[in-house]
Each structure stands twice: as structure tokens, then as C-alpha cells.
Motif scaffolding. Structure first.
Motif, mmCIF file in Angstrom:
data_model
loop_
_atom_site.group_PDB
_atom_site.id
_atom_site.type_symbol
_atom_site.label_atom_id
_atom_site.label_comp_id
_atom_site.label_asym_id
_atom_site.label_seq_id
_atom_site.Cartn_x
_atom_site.Cartn_y
_atom_site.Cartn_z
ATOM 1 N N ILE A 107 -42.328 -7.168 -18.240
ATOM 2 C CA ILE A 107 -41.891 -6.653 -19.537
ATOM 3 C C ILE A 107 -40.954 -7.618 -20.262
ATOM 4 C CG2 ILE A 107 -40.677 -4.774 -20.703
ATOM 5 C CD1 ILE A 107 -41.566 -2.916 -18.474
ATOM 6 N N ILE A 108 -39.844 -7.983 -19.601
ATOM 7 C CA ILE A 108 -38.797 -8.732 -20.284
ATOM 8 C C ILE A 108 -39.289 -10.104 -20.735
ATOM 9 C CG2 ILE A 108 -36.455 -9.635 -20.124
ATOM 10 C CD1 ILE A 108 -36.647 -6.609 -20.042
ATOM 11 N N SER A 109 -39.880 -10.855 -19.833
ATOM 12 C CA SER A 109 -40.329 -12.220 -20.182
ATOM 13 C C SER A 109 -41.353 -12.221 -21.320
ATOM 14 C CB SER A 109 -40.894 -12.905 -18.943
ATOM 15 O OG SER A 109 -39.868 -13.117 -17.987
ATOM 16 N N PRO A 110 -42.389 -11.339 -21.276
ATOM 17 C CA PRO A 110 -43.326 -11.313 -22.413
ATOM 18 C C PRO A 110 -42.651 -10.939 -23.730
ATOM 19 C CG PRO A 110 -44.298 -10.244 -20.502
ATOM 20 C CD PRO A 110 -42.886 -10.494 -20.150
ATOM 21 N N ILE A 111 -41.702 -9.998 -23.680
ATOM 22 C CA ILE A 111 -41.015 -9.604 -24.909
ATOM 23 C C ILE A 111 -40.192 -10.766 -25.456
ATOM 24 C CG2 ILE A 111 -39.185 -8.122 -25.827
ATOM 25 C CD1 ILE A 111 -40.220 -5.875 -24.123
ATOM 26 N N ILE A 112 -39.515 -11.501 -24.558
ATOM 27 C CA ILE A 112 -38.734 -12.658 -24.996
ATOM 28 C C ILE A 112 -39.656 -13.697 -25.633
ATOM 29 C CG2 ILE A 112 -37.330 -14.596 -24.187
ATOM 30 C CD1 ILE A 112 -36.148 -12.742 -22.087
ATOM 31 N N GLN A 113 -40.794 -13.918 -24.996
ATOM 32 C CA GLN A 113 -41.747 -14.884 -25.526
ATOM 33 C C GLN A 113 -42.259 -14.463 -26.903
ATOM 34 O OE1 GLN A 113 -44.977 -15.681 -22.860
ATOM 35 N NE2 GLN A 113 -46.111 -16.943 -24.327
ATOM 36 N N LEU A 114 -42.597 -13.157 -27.023
ATOM 37 C CA LEU A 114 -43.090 -12.658 -28.304
ATOM 38 C C LEU A 114 -42.000 -12.715 -29.375
ATOM 39 C CD1 LEU A 114 -45.407 -11.370 -29.879
ATOM 40 C CD2 LEU A 114 -44.647 -9.125 -29.063
ATOM 41 N N THR A 115 -40.766 -12.452 -28.979
ATOM 42 C CA THR A 115 -39.645 -12.516 -29.923
ATOM 43 C C THR A 115 -39.452 -13.931 -30.444
ATOM 44 O OG1 THR A 115 -38.550 -10.699 -28.752
ATOM 45 C CG2 THR A 115 -37.199 -12.016 -30.231
ATOM 46 N N LYS A 116 -39.553 -14.917 -29.564
ATOM 47 C CA LYS A 116 -39.452 -16.308 -29.996
ATOM 48 C C LYS A 116 -40.553 -16.638 -31.007
ATOM 49 C CE LYS A 116 -37.332 -18.176 -25.773
ATOM 50 N NZ LYS A 116 -37.519 -19.076 -24.607
ATOM 51 N N THR A 117 -41.751 -16.157 -30.747
ATOM 52 C CA THR A 117 -42.863 -16.411 -31.662
ATOM 53 C C THR A 117 -42.597 -15.790 -33.028
ATOM 54 O OG1 THR A 117 -44.393 -16.406 -29.781
ATOM 55 C CG2 THR A 117 -45.346 -16.156 -31.975
ATOM 56 N N VAL A 118 -42.121 -14.547 -33.037
ATOM 57 C CA VAL A 118 -41.832 -13.850 -34.299
ATOM 58 C C VAL A 118 -40.723 -14.570 -35.058
ATOM 59 C CG1 VAL A 118 -40.977 -11.707 -35.301
ATOM 60 C CG2 VAL A 118 -42.638 -11.617 -33.450
ATOM 61 N N ASN A 119 -39.673 -14.990 -34.354
ATOM 62 C CA ASN A 119 -38.583 -15.712 -35.024
ATOM 63 C C ASN A 119 -39.083 -17.023 -35.625
ATOM 64 O OD1 ASN A 119 -36.666 -13.784 -34.404
ATOM 65 N ND2 ASN A 119 -36.067 -14.750 -32.479
ATOM 66 N N ASN A 120 -39.940 -17.689 -34.892
ATOM 67 C CA ASN A 120 -40.521 -18.927 -35.417
ATOM 68 C C ASN A 120 -41.371 -18.652 -36.650
ATOM 69 O OD1 ASN A 120 -41.133 -21.607 -35.593
ATOM 70 N ND2 ASN A 120 -42.501 -21.662 -33.836
ATOM 71 N N PHE A 121 -42.110 -17.550 -36.627
ATOM 72 C CA PHE A 121 -42.939 -17.165 -37.768
ATOM 73 C C PHE A 121 -42.073 -16.813 -38.982
ATOM 74 C CE2 PHE A 121 -45.387 -14.166 -40.295
ATOM 75 C CZ PHE A 121 -46.607 -14.803 -40.399
ATOM 76 N N SER A 122 -40.920 -16.160 -38.720
ATOM 77 C CA SER A 122 -40.023 -15.766 -39.816
ATOM 78 C C SER A 122 -39.414 -16.970 -40.526
ATOM 79 C CB SER A 122 -38.900 -14.871 -39.277
ATOM 80 O OG SER A 122 -38.047 -15.590 -38.408
ATOM 81 N N GLU A 123 -39.466 -18.142 -39.882
ATOM 82 C CA GLU A 123 -38.980 -19.379 -40.503
ATOM 83 C C GLU A 123 -40.092 -20.092 -41.271
ATOM 84 O OE1 GLU A 123 -37.351 -21.602 -37.303
ATOM 85 O OE2 GLU A 123 -35.646 -20.215 -36.975
ATOM 86 N N LYS A 124 -41.122 -19.303 -41.657
ATOM 87 C CA LYS A 124 -42.239 -19.761 -42.490
ATOM 88 C C LYS A 124 -43.158 -20.740 -41.766
ATOM 89 C CE LYS A 124 -39.861 -18.941 -46.857
ATOM 90 N NZ LYS A 124 -39.455 -19.510 -48.169
ATOM 91 N N ASN A 125 -43.146 -20.694 -40.436
ATOM 92 C CA ASN A 125 -44.147 -21.430 -39.660
ATOM 93 C C ASN A 125 -45.331 -20.493 -39.428
ATOM 94 O OD1 ASN A 125 -42.475 -23.748 -39.413
ATOM 95 N ND2 ASN A 125 -41.380 -22.757 -37.726
ATOM 96 N N PHE A 126 -46.151 -20.336 -40.467
ATOM 97 C CA PHE A 126 -47.181 -19.303 -40.459
ATOM 98 C C PHE A 126 -48.348 -19.601 -39.525
ATOM 99 C CE2 PHE A 126 -45.607 -18.681 -44.998
ATOM 100 C CZ PHE A 126 -44.723 -17.679 -44.617
ATOM 101 N N ASN A 127 -48.362 -20.810 -38.914
ATOM 102 C CA ASN A 127 -49.477 -21.134 -38.024
ATOM 103 C C ASN A 127 -49.196 -20.810 -36.563
ATOM 104 O OD1 ASN A 127 -47.502 -23.045 -37.807
ATOM 105 N ND2 ASN A 127 -48.896 -24.776 -37.541
ATOM 106 N N VAL A 128 -48.000 -20.312 -36.239
ATOM 107 C CA VAL A 128 -47.691 -19.981 -34.844
ATOM 108 C C VAL A 128 -48.407 -18.696 -34.454
ATOM 109 C CG1 VAL A 128 -45.444 -21.133 -34.900
ATOM 110 C CG2 VAL A 128 -45.600 -18.716 -35.475
ATOM 111 N N ARG A 129 -48.796 -18.618 -33.151
ATOM 112 C CA ARG A 129 -49.476 -17.430 -32.657
ATOM 113 C C ARG A 129 -48.935 -17.099 -31.273
ATOM 114 N NH1 ARG A 129 -50.552 -17.703 -37.116
ATOM 115 N NH2 ARG A 129 -52.571 -17.580 -38.203
ATOM 116 N N SER A 130 -49.070 -15.848 -30.919
ATOM 117 C CA SER A 130 -48.672 -15.397 -29.577
ATOM 118 C C SER A 130 -49.789 -15.726 -28.595
ATOM 119 C CB SER A 130 -48.399 -13.892 -29.586
ATOM 120 O OG SER A 130 -48.223 -13.421 -28.266
ATOM 121 N N ASP A 131 -49.418 -16.349 -27.444
ATOM 122 C CA ASP A 131 -50.423 -16.689 -26.424
ATOM 123 C C ASP A 131 -50.345 -15.758 -25.221
ATOM 124 O OD1 ASP A 131 -47.984 -17.487 -25.521
ATOM 125 O OD2 ASP A 131 -48.565 -19.560 -25.044
ATOM 126 N N LEU A 132 -49.816 -14.550 -25.415
ATOM 127 C CA LEU A 132 -49.749 -13.564 -24.329
ATOM 128 C C LEU A 132 -51.166 -13.122 -23.962
ATOM 129 C CD1 LEU A 132 -46.772 -11.313 -25.523
ATOM 130 C CD2 LEU A 132 -46.744 -13.055 -23.735
#
Length: 506
Positions: free
Chosen positions: A179-204
Motif C-alpha cells: 500500500i504505502i510504497s505504491p501510494i508514494i510512487q503515485l503521489t510523486k507522479t501526480v506532483n510531477n504532473f502538477s508541475e505541467k509535465n503532462f507526459n508523465v505516467r504511472s507505471d504501477l
């Protein structure tokens, strides 16, 4: 991210610890109660065995037995930690041998007979050949039992604590991995996306709720990326569409405005402007719609050579439908007015005609009167309209109240005709409800009494000037408040005696 991890893991750990502690405490209590009961039963059984053994060894009279042997026998039994004290009496109830266990566990002799407080005791007489040769009392304690139970509970608690720690560690590691590690990974992806890096994707690559959440984020990110890449094209396309619609709307609005202006002119044309064509009769009229098109109107017209028709009407509602009905009403009143018809008969025909054309959709109130210059009579029908006022030369008001239902409500109704004598100096005041219902900032209506007072104070004024005066009073009363209804007034001055009239009155 640290806070998220700490929050989820700590909550899960807290739940696990609380559950295990509850189970541990409950288990300890139940185990303690069970062991206490079993130990007490075992203590009872041991007590009976001990007493039987002592009785078997003390069958010989105590005066024939070596005291040291008896002392040694009792000392041997005192090695049982559950025995607190033993008292041996001879046949004369004298203490022969007494042993007691001190607080430190040592066993000592009783110098004198003394009271003993213990968990329980067993007392038996010593008999030989049916002769009492003494008695013995054995006192038992649970001190050793409690000590043993405490040690047992302590071992169980230690075992449960160790088990709890192991379970917490295992579950925490599992929760962190699943649970924790995937959520942390997904959170990093979302934060990166919020910085207008619209090409990032979740690899979960998980087949659970978090995996679904990652897939949903990827779909949303793809849509946003597509929009961001084609945003200028989309904005330009939408702008062109809006400009086109706005232009069409402006054209339609301009056309509607022109049509409304035409409708306004048509409606204004049905209000008589020249009211000076009637000799010996003063007429003043006033009309102000609350919007571009209104639903009130008044009319004055000749009926034959010696009659005058007067109408004031108020159609329910405002706007285009109401204005069309006022035009229809004017045409119908003019067409159906006949010197041989009563006012009630004329309104009946108008009511039926409106229902045939419009159906039961709109209705109107109206006052319709015919002044007969031959007889000096006013014949009238008041179809649900506010009361019409006649100010007599003696300063009294006569109220012509409604005597018939509203027009356009249903067919096959009776519209009554009533008559009243009028003469020189009379003032007829016709109005719609917008006059008396004009409100000021305090929400007070202009009201019928204020209208009467205004007419009375200015009775010396001709009809035209009196209408102007009343309209000014209404606007002074309402102040900056907007009109809530159309306003229409018609005032008629009777300036001659009907006996002196000739056929050239109009």
C-alpha cells in the motif's frame, strides 16, 4: 509523502496493537480465573490426602509415641508450601504439637495455641477402636498458589508481547510493500504532473484498487495532455463558434426589438389620443406600461347618435400575449357595441368570442359603460374590475363595484347590467389595479383611500389636469421603486344637464 506513510502505517499499527492488547488482556483474565479455580480444586484434593495421611500415622496414642517422631512427621507435611499451619491436640484438647509457616517461608513451632487466619482449614478427630485420642487441624494458604499463577501469567504476557511485535513487523512490512510504497510512487507522479509535465505516467502494475487508481490517472493525464497540445486550436474554434452565435443572437435580438417597437406602436395606437371631440364632456386619460408592452387599455367611442361607450380593461400578465389580447378586446368592444344591446349582452358576446379564439388561457377584468344622453343614465357592467368611482357635486363618492365574473374564464356565464343616474358636475374615475397597488419603499400601497383623497382635493381641476395630478401623486408615492404593474386611468367630467342636451353633443 513522509506524513502520508506515517499516517497510514501508524493507524494500521495502532489498530493491530489495540486488537492484540485487548486479546492479551482478555486471555490473561480468563486464564487467571481458570487456573485459580483449577488450583483451588487441586488444593482441596491435596488437603484431603494430607489429612488422611496424617490420620493414618497418628492412630497410636500420642502418649505412647515419641514426641520427636510426631514433630518429624508434622514437619515433613509442612514441606508442602500450600500448608500454612498444623495443630495437633490430645484427647484433653491440649496443644501437643504446633507448626506454622512464617512470611519468609520458614517453618517454626507454636509456643502456645493461637488463632490462625488462612484460606481454609480441615479439622478431624483421631480415633482408635472408637475412642477419641486427639484431633488435628490443618490450615491451608493460597500464597504459593498466587505466586505460581503470577509467574504463569507473566510468561504468557511475555509470549504475547513477543508475538505482537513479530506480527506488527510482518504486517507493517506487508502494508508498506503493498500500500504505502505504491501510494508514494503515485503521489510523486501526480506532483510531477502538477508541475505541467503532462507526459508523465504511472507505471504501477497492480491488480488492486491502487492499480485502478493509477490507470485512471493515466487516462486523465492523456486527456489533459491532448487538450494542452491542441488548446489554442480548441480555443480558436470555440471562439469562432461563439462569435457566430453571438452575431446570430444580436441579429435575432435586433429583429425582435424592431418587432416589439412595432407592437408597441400598434398598442399605443389603440389608446385614444384626441379626447377633445366630445362637447360638454371633459375626458382625460393616462397610460403607462411597466414594460415595453402592457396589458391595460382604455377607450371612449360613440355608439349611435346619443350614446357614448367607455371601457377600461386589465389583461392578466404582461408582454406580447397581453398586448395582443388588448388589441383583440378593443376590436371586439367596438364591433359588438350596438345601441340595441345592453352592456351585459355585449360582454357576453366578447367573452365567448375570446374563448373561441384563445381558449381558457388568458383572462381580463373590465369595466364597460354606456352613457345614454337621452335618459341621463349610465348603464354598466363591472367584470371583476376594481370599483369605479363617481364623485358627486355634494362631495360624496359612489362606488360601482364588480357585478360580474372576469372575462375569458369560461362560457355560459351571466354578465349583469346595472344603471345609475348621472348629472352635471359628476366626475367618473376609471382606473386599473396598478394605480392603487403602486408601492413605496415601506411596501405601502397607494390605495383607494389615497386615490379618493387626491380626487377630492383636486376636484376643481378639469379631467386632463386631474389625471396628470393623480399620476404625479402616484410617482411621488412610489419614489424610486419600479412599477410592478401597468397603470391606466380614465376620468370623465359631466358638464351639462341631460334635459338641455341636443343631438349635437358629440
Amino acid at each position: 509523502m513522509v506524513k502520508l506513510q506515517h499516517s497510514i502505517s501508524s493507524r494500521i499499527s495502532l489498530i493491530i496493537i489495540s486488537t492484540i492488547l485487548f486479546i492479551m488482556i482478555l486471555t490473561g483474565i480468563l486464564l487467571y480465573l481458570y487456573e485459580s479455580k483449577q488450583s483451588y480444586i487441586q488444593l482441596k484434593e491435596d488437603a484431603n490426602v494430607t489429612l488422611k495421611r496424617l490420620l493414618a500415622n497418628l492412630k497410636t496414642p500420642m502418649w505412647n509415641v515419641d514426641r520427636e517422631e510426631i514433630d518429624s512427621l508434622i514437619s515433613l507435611e509442612m514441606e508442602n508450601n500450600n500448608i500454612y499451619a498444623i495443630k495437633l491436640y490430645d484427647e484433653l484438647e491440649r496443644l501437643n504439637v504446633g507448626k506454622i509457616r512464617y512470611y519468609n517461608g520458614d517453618v517454626g513451632n507454636m509456643i502456645i495455641d493461637q488463632d490462625i487466619k488462612s484460606l481454609f482449614y480441615i479439622q478431624k478427630t483421631i480415633e482408635r477402636e472408637h475412642t477419641i485420642i486427639g484431633n488435628i487441624t490443618v490450615y491451608f494458604t493460597d500464597a504459593h498458589l498466587k505466586k505460581s499463577l503470577r509467574f504463569t501469567i507473566f510468561k504468557i504476557v511475555i509470549q504475547i508481547i513477543i508475538l505482537t511485535i513479530m506480527i506488527i513487523v510482518v504486517i507493517s512490512m506487508s502494508v508498506n510493500r503493498v500500500i504505502i510504497s505504491p501510494i508514494i510512487q503515485l503521489t510523486k507522479t501526480v506532483n510531477n504532473f502538477s508541475e505541467k509535465n503532462f507526459n508523465v505516467r504511472s507505471d504501477l502494475d497492480l491488480e488492486n484498487e491502487i492499480g485502478i487508481l493509477g490507470d485512471t490517472f493515466n487516462s486523465m493525464a492523456q486527456i489533459i495532455e491532448d487538450y494542452s497540445e491542441h488548446l489554442e486550436d480548441i480555443v480558436e474554434k470555440r471562439t469562432n463558434q461563439l462569435n457566430k452565435l453571438n452575431k446570430e443572437l444580436f441579429i435575432a435580438y435586433d429583429q425582435m426589438k424592431k418587432e416589439l417597437k412595432i407592437a408597441q406602436k400598434i398598442q399605443e395606437s389603440i389608446i385614444p389620443k384626441n379626447l377633445d371631440d366630445f362637447k360638454n364632456i371633459g375626458i382625460g386619460g393616462y397610460y403607462m406600461p411597466m414594460a415595453l408592452l402592457g396589458g391595460d387599455y382604455y377607450d371612449v367611442y360613440k355608439i349611435g347618435e346619443n350614446k357614448l361607450g367607455i371601457v377600461i380593461a386589465d389583461v392578466c400578465g404582461h408582454g406580447v400575449p397581453a398586448s395582443l389580447i388588448t388589441i383583440m378586446a378593443k376590436v371586439l368592444f367596438n364591433n359588438y357595441s350596438n345601441k340595441d344591446k345592453t352592456t351585459g349582452e355585449i360582454i357576453t358576446m366578447i367573452n365567448d368570442e375570446l374563448l373561441n379564439i384563445m381558449g381558457e388561457i388568458e383572462f381580463l377584468t373590465a369595466f364597460f359603460g354606456i352613457i345614454d344622453f337621452d335618459s341621463g343614465m349610465l348603464h354598466y357592467s363591472n367584470a371583476g374590475h376594481p370599483e369605479i368611482l363617481i364623485l358627486k357635486p355634494n362631495n360624496n363618492f359612489i362606488n360601482l363595484t364588480a357585478n360580474s365574473p372576469i372575462i375569458g374564464f369560461c362560457k355560459n356565464v351571466d354578465f349583469l347590467t346595472e344603471s345609475i343616474k348621472i348629472g352635471n358636475g359628476d366626475k367618473l374615475i376609471l382606473y386599473t389595479d396598478g394605480v392603487i397597488e403602486a408601492r413605496n419603499k415601506k411596501n405601502d400601497w397607494f390605495g383607494i383611500e389615497r386615490l379618493k383623497e387626491c380626487v377630492y382635493k383636486n376636484k376643481h381641476l378639469p379631467a386632463k389636469e386631474l389625471v396628470t395630478k393623480i399620476s404625479k401623486e402616484i410617482y411621488d408615492h412610489k419614489g424610486n421603486n419600479i412599477l410592478e404593474d401597468d397603470i391606466a386611468m380614465l376620468i370623465i367630467d359631466i358638464n351639462f344637464d341631460f334635459e338641455e342636451i341636443d343631438n349635437n353633443w358629440g
